[in-house]
Motif scaffolding. Structure first.
Motif, PDB file in Angstrom:
ATOM      1  N   PRO A  40      38.887  43.190  40.748  1.00 18.45           N
ATOM      2  CA  PRO A  40      39.480  43.913  41.872  1.00 18.45           C
ATOM      3  C   PRO A  40      40.975  44.045  41.666  1.00 18.45           C
ATOM      4  O   PRO A  40      41.590  43.269  40.942  1.00 18.45           O
ATOM      5  N   SER A  41      41.563  45.008  42.292  1.00 16.55           N
ATOM      6  CA  SER A  41      43.002  45.229  42.145  1.00 16.55           C
ATOM      7  C   SER A  41      43.796  44.100  42.801  1.00 16.55           C
ATOM      8  O   SER A  41      43.441  43.660  43.895  1.00 16.55           O
ATOM      9  N   PRO A  42      44.870  43.645  42.149  1.00 17.80           N
ATOM     10  CA  PRO A  42      45.710  42.613  42.773  1.00 17.80           C
ATOM     11  C   PRO A  42      46.327  43.071  44.094  1.00 17.80           C
ATOM     12  O   PRO A  42      46.727  42.250  44.913  1.00 17.80           O
ATOM     13  N   SER A  43      46.400  44.394  44.290  1.00 12.23           N
ATOM     14  CA  SER A  43      47.002  44.920  45.518  1.00 12.23           C
ATOM     15  C   SER A  43      45.986  45.101  46.650  1.00 12.23           C
ATOM     16  O   SER A  43      46.342  45.524  47.744  1.00 12.23           O
ATOM     17  N   ASP A  44      44.731  44.762  46.374  1.00 16.97           N
ATOM     18  CA  ASP A  44      43.696  44.886  47.403  1.00 16.97           C
ATOM     19  C   ASP A  44      44.046  43.966  48.575  1.00 16.97           C
ATOM     20  O   ASP A  44      44.076  42.737  48.431  1.00 16.97           O
ATOM     21  N   PRO A  45      44.286  44.509  49.762  1.00 14.53           N
ATOM     22  CA  PRO A  45      44.683  43.667  50.903  1.00 14.53           C
ATOM     23  C   PRO A  45      43.547  42.785  51.421  1.00 14.53           C
ATOM     24  O   PRO A  45      43.775  41.885  52.228  1.00 14.53           O
ATOM     25  N   ASP A  46      42.316  43.036  50.942  1.00 15.76           N
ATOM     26  CA  ASP A  46      41.166  42.290  51.440  1.00 15.76           C
ATOM     27  C   ASP A  46      40.749  41.153  50.515  1.00 15.76           C
ATOM     28  O   ASP A  46      39.671  40.563  50.713  1.00 15.76           O
ATOM     29  N   LEU A  47      41.559  40.834  49.503  1.00 15.70           N
ATOM     30  CA  LEU A  47      41.157  39.820  48.530  1.00 15.70           C
ATOM     31  C   LEU A  47      40.852  38.469  49.183  1.00 15.70           C
ATOM     32  O   LEU A  47      39.854  37.826  48.862  1.00 15.70           O
ATOM     33  N   VAL A  48      41.728  38.033  50.068  1.00 16.15           N
ATOM     34  CA  VAL A  48      41.525  36.736  50.716  1.00 16.15           C
ATOM     35  C   VAL A  48      40.237  36.742  51.523  1.00 16.15           C
ATOM     36  O   VAL A  48      39.423  35.806  51.445  1.00 16.15           O
ATOM     37  N   ALA A  49      40.020  37.805  52.281  1.00 13.64           N
ATOM     38  CA  ALA A  49      38.808  37.910  53.097  1.00 13.64           C
ATOM     39  C   ALA A  49      37.566  37.964  52.209  1.00 13.64           C
ATOM     40  O   ALA A  49      36.527  37.360  52.528  1.00 13.64           O
ATOM     41  N   ARG A  50      37.655  38.665  51.078  1.00  9.34           N
ATOM     42  CA  ARG A  50      36.515  38.769  50.161  1.00  9.34           C
ATOM     43  C   ARG A  50      36.177  37.405  49.553  1.00  9.34           C
ATOM     44  O   ARG A  50      35.005  37.042  49.400  1.00  9.34           O
ATOM     45  N   ALA A  51      37.209  36.649  49.197  1.00  7.57           N
ATOM     46  CA  ALA A  51      36.979  35.315  48.635  1.00  7.57           C
ATOM     47  C   ALA A  51      36.318  34.404  49.661  1.00  7.57           C
ATOM     48  O   ALA A  51      35.364  33.674  49.343  1.00  7.57           O
ATOM     49  N   VAL A 358      38.052  36.041  43.009  1.00  9.99           N
ATOM     50  CA  VAL A 358      37.195  36.894  43.843  1.00  9.99           C
ATOM     51  C   VAL A 358      36.044  37.453  43.008  1.00  9.99           C
ATOM     52  O   VAL A 358      34.878  37.422  43.435  1.00  9.99           O
ATOM     53  N   TRP A 359      36.355  37.968  41.820  1.00 12.08           N
ATOM     54  CA  TRP A 359      35.317  38.512  40.931  1.00 12.08           C
ATOM     55  C   TRP A 359      34.272  37.456  40.604  1.00 12.08           C
ATOM     56  O   TRP A 359      33.068  37.719  40.629  1.00 12.08           O
ATOM     57  N   THR A 360      34.725  36.230  40.346  1.00  9.87           N
ATOM     58  CA  THR A 360      33.810  35.138  40.011  1.00  9.87           C
ATOM     59  C   THR A 360      32.902  34.798  41.188  1.00  9.87           C
ATOM     60  O   THR A 360      31.677  34.715  41.044  1.00  9.87           O
ATOM     61  N   LEU A 361      33.497  34.580  42.343  1.00  4.45           N
ATOM     62  CA  LEU A 361      32.717  34.192  43.516  1.00  4.45           C
ATOM     63  C   LEU A 361      31.749  35.286  43.940  1.00  4.45           C
ATOM     64  O   LEU A 361      30.589  35.011  44.281  1.00  4.45           O
TER      65      LEU A 361
END
Length: 394
Positions: A40-51, A358-361
């Motif tokens: 996923p893009s490092p700029s994705d604002p949803d990374l924390v929520a996705r993790a 995030v990709w791993t989880l």
């Protein structure tokens, strides 16, 4: 120099050069391996929520380990934090976790695989997260070193002691040759044990921890130590030097701790009167000698916890940890600064970032096993033997 010019000179790039250029991958190396998926893009604002969502979906099936040197964006998702061996043991103590996601580096994930059950799968979010120190000693180089010691007539007197920061291959070599593993916390006990078994120690792969422990803790002299350089014939040592030495130190070092210098110590003492200088034993001998206190990562944390309010500390270890400690203890009126003026992250550890996690989880939550770290049975058996000797140290 262009490729055409290189061909004209009939110069062939070395395997290491190809790895660093990203043109080849060596399964026994901790470098040069690309991520097999789309991050996923490092700029994705949803990374924390996705993790959070992926981790919640996995539930007890996943156990996330976070090394002290890991970046904050990743540490927030760790179920436990600690140094490499503590984390490996924590993983072994959670048999219900099918997936062990190790946010650290390659050798740490190997140790976790060695200590966990066959039913557990150890995952490293980025396979390129290696350790430059561990890479400085390969199985082939160490086998050649043992041949040199044999030819010098000293191999039967030598007990190998390998630092935890080494590959599974090196741990297996150590186990096979009657040696033990050590951490920065128990290196003194490991060396005392080794000298009860033999007359000399081959210390792998960090020369500084070996030298500091031998001289500072065991009372040896610098003359008792020689450095074996795997890139020179016979390690750059004569048979006479090997026979006279007590400590045969492998020419390896930590790229982070090796940066600290006497100038760093002098500068921080001038800038902050009354500062306590606390460094990791992977630092150079002259830096350790000039410090007020020396200790492992866990020692550093406990020293700051016990420090009085108003005290000032300059810490010689990885910057992510120092910055985290500075923020933590600021509320207790303890000033914590980085020993050097130069920013000094562990670059390979920092390869594991939020997109990789995030990709791993998410991959695991979807039932896709990625980036598994698996040590072969023979290597595991001898490496475990060396680890068990460490656990049995008095």
């Amino acid at each position: 120099m262009t490729t055409a010019q290189t061909q004209e000179l009939d110069v062939q790039p070395t395997p290491l050069a190809l790895l660093l250029l990203g043109r080849e991958a060596d399964p026994r190396s901790e470098r040069g391996v690309e991520c097999p998926g789309d991050l996923p893009s490092p700029s994705d604002p949803d990374l924390v929520a996705r993790a959070h969502a992926a981790k919640e979906k996995l539930g007890d099936k996943v156990f996330v380990l976070g090394h002290h040197y890991q970046r904050d964006e990743v540490i927030q998702f760790a179920d436990v934090t600690g140094d490499s061996f503590k984390l490996a043991r924590d993983a072994a103590a959670r048999p219900e976790a099918e997936y062990i996601v190790f946010c650290g580096v390659h050798f740490m994930a190997e140790s976790a695989d060695i200590l966990t059950s066959d039913d557990q799968k150890v995952v490293l979010p980025d396979l390129a997260a290696g350790c430059s120190m561990a890479d400085m000693a390969t199985a082939e180089q160490v086998a050649e070193c043992w041949d040199v010691l044999t030819e010098a007539g000293v191999a039967e007197q030598v007990v190998p002691v390998s630092y935890m920061n080494s590959s599974a291959d090196i741990k297996a070599f150590t186990g096979k040759h009657g040696g033990t593993i050590c951490t920065s916390s128990n290196a003194e006990r490991a060396l005392n044990w080794a000298f009860e078994q033999g007359e000399k120690v081959l210390f792998l792969p960090d020369q500084h921890l070996g030298r500091n422990t031998a001289v500072r803790d065991l009372g040896m002299s610098l003359e008792d130590c020689v450095v074996y350089n795997p890139h020179r014939p016979n390690g750059g040592l004569s048979a006479e030097e090997l026979r006279a030495a007590k400590m045969i130190l492998w020419r390896g070092h930590c790229s982070v701790h090796g940066r600290f210098s006497l100038d760093s110590v002098a500068d921080v003492r001038e800038r902050i009167p009354g500062v306590n200088v606390l460094v990791h034993p992977e630092c150079k001998h002259e830096v350790v000698a000039a410090a007020d206190q020396v200790g492992s990562t866990e020692y550093i944390i406990k020293a700051l916890e016990a420090a009085p309010a108003g005290s000032k500390w300059a810490i010689g270890t990885e910057l992510n940890l120092v910055r985290r400690l500075a923020n933590r203890f600021a509320a207790e009126d303890k000033e914590v600064v980085f020993l050097d003026k130069t920013v000094c992250f562990c670059s390979t550890m920092n390869r594991i970032d939020l997109p990789h996690l995030v990709w791993t989880l998410e991959s695991l939550a979807e039932g896709t096993l990625v980036n598994r770290i698996e040590v072969d049975r023979e290597t595991e058996a001898f490496a475990k033997l060396a680890l068990e000797r460490m656990l049995a140290l008095p």
